[in-house]
Scaffold this motif. Sequence first.
Motif, short mmCIF file in Angstrom:
data_model
loop_
_atom_site.label_atom_id
_atom_site.label_comp_id
_atom_site.label_asym_id
_atom_site.label_seq_id
_atom_site.Cartn_x
_atom_site.Cartn_y
_atom_site.Cartn_z
N ALA A 122 18.76 2.39 27.91
CA ALA A 122 19.54 3.48 27.32
C ALA A 122 19.56 3.35 25.80
CB ALA A 122 20.97 3.47 27.88
N ASN A 123 20.39 4.15 25.17
CA ASN A 123 20.55 4.09 23.71
C ASN A 123 21.94 4.61 23.37
OD1 ASN A 123 20.43 7.02 22.70
ND2 ASN A 123 18.63 6.90 24.02
N PRO A 124 22.38 4.46 22.13
CA PRO A 124 23.75 4.82 21.76
C PRO A 124 24.08 6.31 21.86
CG PRO A 124 22.82 3.31 20.15
CD PRO A 124 21.70 3.73 21.06
N GLU A 125 23.08 7.16 22.03
CA GLU A 125 23.32 8.61 22.01
C GLU A 125 23.43 9.23 23.40
OE1 GLU A 125 24.04 10.01 19.14
OE2 GLU A 125 23.72 8.01 18.28
N VAL A 126 23.39 8.44 24.46
CA VAL A 126 23.43 9.00 25.81
C VAL A 126 24.79 8.75 26.47
CG1 VAL A 126 20.93 8.74 26.08
CG2 VAL A 126 22.47 6.95 26.95
N ALA A 127 24.96 9.40 27.60
CA ALA A 127 26.14 9.25 28.44
C ALA A 127 27.42 9.43 27.63
CB ALA A 127 26.11 7.91 29.18
N TRP A 128 28.41 8.60 27.91
CA TRP A 128 29.74 8.70 27.29
C TRP A 128 29.87 7.86 26.03
CZ3 TRP A 128 31.17 3.65 27.67
CH2 TRP A 128 30.66 2.91 28.75
#
Length: 178
Positions: free
Chosen positions: A13-19
């Motif tokens: 993942a990365n800091p810009e996804v999900a919550w």
Amino acid sequence: MARNAVVFHGTGANPEVAWYPWLAGRLAARGYTVDVPHYPDLNVEPIGTFLPKVLAAQRFDEDTVLVGHSGGAALLLAVLEHIEVRVAQAVLVAGYATRPNDSAEPVLQDTYDWAAIRSHVRDLYFINSRKDPYGCDEHQGRAMFERLGGTQIVRDDGHFGDYDQPYDTFELLDRLIP
């Protein structure tokens, strides 16, 4: 002293996804300094060489709140074992301490010093789902809870965000973090 929070994303993942961006915004609005670092090598590089980079890049003190999702939650176990301070809170979302499925898990240590982990966090939460598609389920949460205490929360919310599970907000996390 200023409160700070570090939110560790999950594997791939990365800091810009999900919550993650939503939570960062909510905490910043309450006065936290928030870091959501991007670690593309999370759960790719072995924890023995990866962890020192994480420890060197972050600041931990008695006012720190740590949040980790999936592989980021597994990373928190190693972080908590190896820091020299007792942080305010750690929340492990879809966390695990043993291989949850048949995938390689370089983020896991072979063993953990559970007493050291417990001594380095004041308030500890495990949030797992009975319907986690990767095996990061309530049994993983229970195994950590039984070794570390704290609070275990069990939901039926999949993986709490994934490529096929939009999870743009996470109200529970907002309520758990003061």
